[in-house]
Design a protein around this motif. Sequence first.
Motif, PDB file in Angstrom:
ATOM      1  N   GLU A  68      58.684  30.456  81.351  1.00  0.00           N
ATOM      2  CA  GLU A  68      57.533  30.829  80.519  1.00  0.00           C
ATOM      3  C   GLU A  68      56.712  31.921  81.184  1.00  0.00           C
ATOM      4  N   LEU A  69      56.476  31.770  82.495  1.00  0.00           N
ATOM      5  CA  LEU A  69      55.708  32.778  83.226  1.00  0.00           C
ATOM      6  C   LEU A  69      56.440  34.111  83.250  1.00  0.00           C
ATOM      7  N   LEU A  70      57.734  34.070  83.521  1.00  0.00           N
ATOM      8  CA  LEU A  70      58.510  35.304  83.590  1.00  0.00           C
ATOM      9  C   LEU A  70      58.531  35.999  82.239  1.00  0.00           C
ATOM     10  N   SER A  71      58.619  35.231  81.165  1.00  0.00           N
ATOM     11  CA  SER A  71      58.605  35.813  79.825  1.00  0.00           C
ATOM     12  C   SER A  71      57.272  36.502  79.540  1.00  0.00           C
ATOM     13  N   ALA A  72      56.166  35.854  79.918  1.00  0.00           N
ATOM     14  CA  ALA A  72      54.849  36.457  79.705  1.00  0.00           C
ATOM     15  C   ALA A  72      54.690  37.728  80.531  1.00  0.00           C
ATOM     16  N   ALA A  73      55.202  37.720  81.758  1.00  0.00           N
ATOM     17  CA  ALA A  73      55.101  38.897  82.614  1.00  0.00           C
ATOM     18  C   ALA A  73      55.934  40.047  82.063  1.00  0.00           C
ATOM     19  N   ARG A  74      57.117  39.750  81.551  1.00  0.00           N
ATOM     20  CA  ARG A  74      57.960  40.803  80.974  1.00  0.00           C
ATOM     21  C   ARG A  74      57.313  41.400  79.724  1.00  0.00           C
ATOM     22  N   GLU A  75      56.697  40.554  78.926  1.00  0.00           N
ATOM     23  CA  GLU A  75      56.003  41.056  77.740  1.00  0.00           C
ATOM     24  C   GLU A  75      54.858  41.983  78.141  1.00  0.00           C
ATOM     25  N   ARG A 124      36.602  33.851  78.899  1.00  0.00           N
ATOM     26  CA  ARG A 124      37.873  33.931  79.623  1.00  0.00           C
ATOM     27  C   ARG A 124      37.759  33.288  81.001  1.00  0.00           C
ATOM     28  N   LEU A 125      36.594  33.434  81.644  1.00  0.00           N
ATOM     29  CA  LEU A 125      36.399  32.799  82.942  1.00  0.00           C
ATOM     30  C   LEU A 125      36.471  31.279  82.813  1.00  0.00           C
ATOM     31  N   VAL A 126      35.840  30.736  81.781  1.00  0.00           N
ATOM     32  CA  VAL A 126      35.890  29.286  81.558  1.00  0.00           C
ATOM     33  C   VAL A 126      37.334  28.846  81.319  1.00  0.00           C
ATOM     34  N   GLU A 127      38.080  29.616  80.530  1.00  0.00           N
ATOM     35  CA  GLU A 127      39.475  29.266  80.255  1.00  0.00           C
ATOM     36  C   GLU A 127      40.313  29.303  81.528  1.00  0.00           C
ATOM     37  N   PHE A 128      40.056  30.312  82.365  1.00  0.00           N
ATOM     38  CA  PHE A 128      40.771  30.404  83.634  1.00  0.00           C
ATOM     39  C   PHE A 128      40.487  29.182  84.503  1.00  0.00           C
ATOM     40  N   LEU A 129      39.219  28.810  84.629  1.00  0.00           N
ATOM     41  CA  LEU A 129      38.863  27.674  85.479  1.00  0.00           C
ATOM     42  C   LEU A 129      39.443  26.378  84.945  1.00  0.00           C
ATOM     43  N   GLU A 130      39.488  26.236  83.636  1.00  0.00           N
ATOM     44  CA  GLU A 130      40.112  25.046  83.053  1.00  0.00           C
ATOM     45  C   GLU A 130      41.606  25.021  83.335  1.00  0.00           C
ATOM     46  N   PRO A 137      48.862  25.686  89.383  1.00  0.00           N
ATOM     47  CA  PRO A 137      49.016  27.131  89.567  1.00  0.00           C
ATOM     48  C   PRO A 137      49.849  27.810  88.487  1.00  0.00           C
ATOM     49  N   LEU A 138      50.915  27.163  88.012  1.00  0.00           N
ATOM     50  CA  LEU A 138      51.757  27.810  87.009  1.00  0.00           C
ATOM     51  C   LEU A 138      50.974  28.077  85.736  1.00  0.00           C
ATOM     52  N   ARG A 139      50.247  27.076  85.248  1.00  0.00           N
ATOM     53  CA  ARG A 139      49.458  27.261  84.029  1.00  0.00           C
ATOM     54  C   ARG A 139      48.352  28.307  84.250  1.00  0.00           C
ATOM     55  N   THR A 140      47.801  28.360  85.461  1.00  0.00           N
ATOM     56  CA  THR A 140      46.787  29.363  85.773  1.00  0.00           C
ATOM     57  C   THR A 140      47.377  30.766  85.701  1.00  0.00           C
ATOM     58  N   LEU A 141      48.566  30.945  86.255  1.00  0.00           N
ATOM     59  CA  LEU A 141      49.212  32.256  86.230  1.00  0.00           C
ATOM     60  C   LEU A 141      49.545  32.684  84.806  1.00  0.00           C
ATOM     61  N   VAL A 142      49.990  31.750  83.978  1.00  0.00           N
ATOM     62  CA  VAL A 142      50.284  32.083  82.574  1.00  0.00           C
ATOM     63  C   VAL A 142      49.001  32.483  81.852  1.00  0.00           C
ATOM     64  N   THR A 143      47.915  31.780  82.112  1.00  0.00           N
ATOM     65  CA  THR A 143      46.631  32.125  81.504  1.00  0.00           C
ATOM     66  C   THR A 143      46.177  33.516  81.948  1.00  0.00           C
ATOM     67  N   GLN A 144      46.322  33.814  83.220  1.00  0.00           N
ATOM     68  CA  GLN A 144      45.964  35.148  83.708  1.00  0.00           C
ATOM     69  C   GLN A 144      46.819  36.223  83.045  1.00  0.00           C
ATOM     70  N   ARG A 153      48.061  36.178  80.074  1.00  0.00           N
ATOM     71  CA  ARG A 153      47.569  36.377  78.708  1.00  0.00           C
ATOM     72  C   ARG A 153      46.255  37.160  78.713  1.00  0.00           C
ATOM     73  N   HIS A 154      45.400  36.881  79.688  1.00  0.00           N
ATOM     74  CA  HIS A 154      44.110  37.578  79.763  1.00  0.00           C
ATOM     75  C   HIS A 154      44.271  39.065  80.084  1.00  0.00           C
TER      76      HIS A 154
END
Length: 469
Positions: free
Chosen positions: A185-192, A77-83, A89-96, A98-99
């Motif tokens: 997309e981020l807001l949807s992931a956060a609501r879920e 998960r750390l490797v995925e976060f760093l990638e 930042p938006l893709r990083t927040l979505v990854t976080q 999901r994690h």
Amino acid sequence: MPRILVVSPPFLSHARPLAELGRALRENGAEVWFACTPPFEQLARNAAAHFVPLAVTRNANTGVAEATRQDAEEAARLVEFLEATRQGPLRTLVTQARHRRSDMLADPDGVLDELAALDARLRPDWYLVDQLSYPVTLALHCLGVPYATFCPGHPSYVLSGPDAYFGVPYDWPEALYPAPAELSELLSAARENDALFTALFDEFVHRRAPARPTPARAFGLTSPYTVLYSYPAFPWLPRLAPGPVSLFTGHTVTPSSRLDEAWRKRLEGLRGEGRRIVLVALGTFLSTRDDVLRTVVLDHMHDAAVVVAAGGRSHRLADLAVVMPSVPQQALLEHVDLMVHHGGNNSFTECVRAGVPALVLPFSAISSPSRATRSARARVLSPTRTPQSRPRSVTPSRPCRSRPAHGSPSWPTGSVSTGPDGEPRACSRSCGSGHQHGRPNGLRHRRIRYRATTPVFRTAPAHQARTTR
């Protein structure tokens, strides 16, 4: 004296300020216990607090995330976060987001069982818990014991209302504002996540503590008494959560030690003929992004002397500047003209305290630097779209050899305090008589004060007083 158990997650950026709060409480009459994993025992010793081993999450960061021993799943998960940080930042927040489904509530039963055992053995009067340690907060809620919440990042981590979601910045810097589809997309992931964790909390409370009320929202569960924010009381902050007393420490950093002789000579050499000195540090996780560190030095700091904290990537940057795995950041801030950092709360508030302007490259810590640009003491750029011109607007025109002891006058008046020790003294205590380390029938008039006037640990209402179980 009151007995306080400080429960910390095994992350250096969280454990260090919590240990500092423990020191301030101990120096003002409390008996302090610090609970964390064994690698952080020295922090407790430095604070002259008692230490008790406790693991509240499976992942960890003892100083350089890439070098911290993790199990295979957490390492992946750390490797995925760093990638993800390479995509912005938006893709990083979505990854976080999901994690979080895997790492934020990994073993709530185990955490509750261990805390219940500690509670029976130590009989703390109060707990101090990190807002982001949700399994700990859930366990304390189930146990029905009084606790105060420590918010280690931006105040919006404590949800202020139904329209706020954990993991969604309340404000965005202009350089990072996402496209509508990305934000959706981020807001949807956060609501879920909000719905999922609330359902998990509901099931857990019904199963383990059926007599306790179920939280309306999992991420909204916080102390009903006091929230301590490691943040300045800026006038532009969003509204705070109603109910608990809100205390702003300004920062939660340890007293800065003086630079040793080697560092003093190094800085004298770097200063040279009036050269500016820039400190570059991207935190314990993101020092892995040596590509960004290299870009910052090569494309933005042509006429400056640069000191870089590069973690385990020091060998890749040794040709560019003074590069160290880690640096005495707080002490160096008294001598540098600019800092480049990732927007993390500790670096952000340390710069505010020292009055040092900042160039902020947020990878996922968005909210702290967002509106700080109003002060003209910071500028935010995208770490994935860094322009090929030096940001002169935040770089001093000449070396800054002195600055105010506690913060810069460019920050709003009253927004910078002296930290956990307060003014004139930290967390001064006023304890009721007749205290015993046992389960009291009700908490008597017993409180620890901040700035001698505001109660940090307020007396629990009679109906929520600790009872023998």
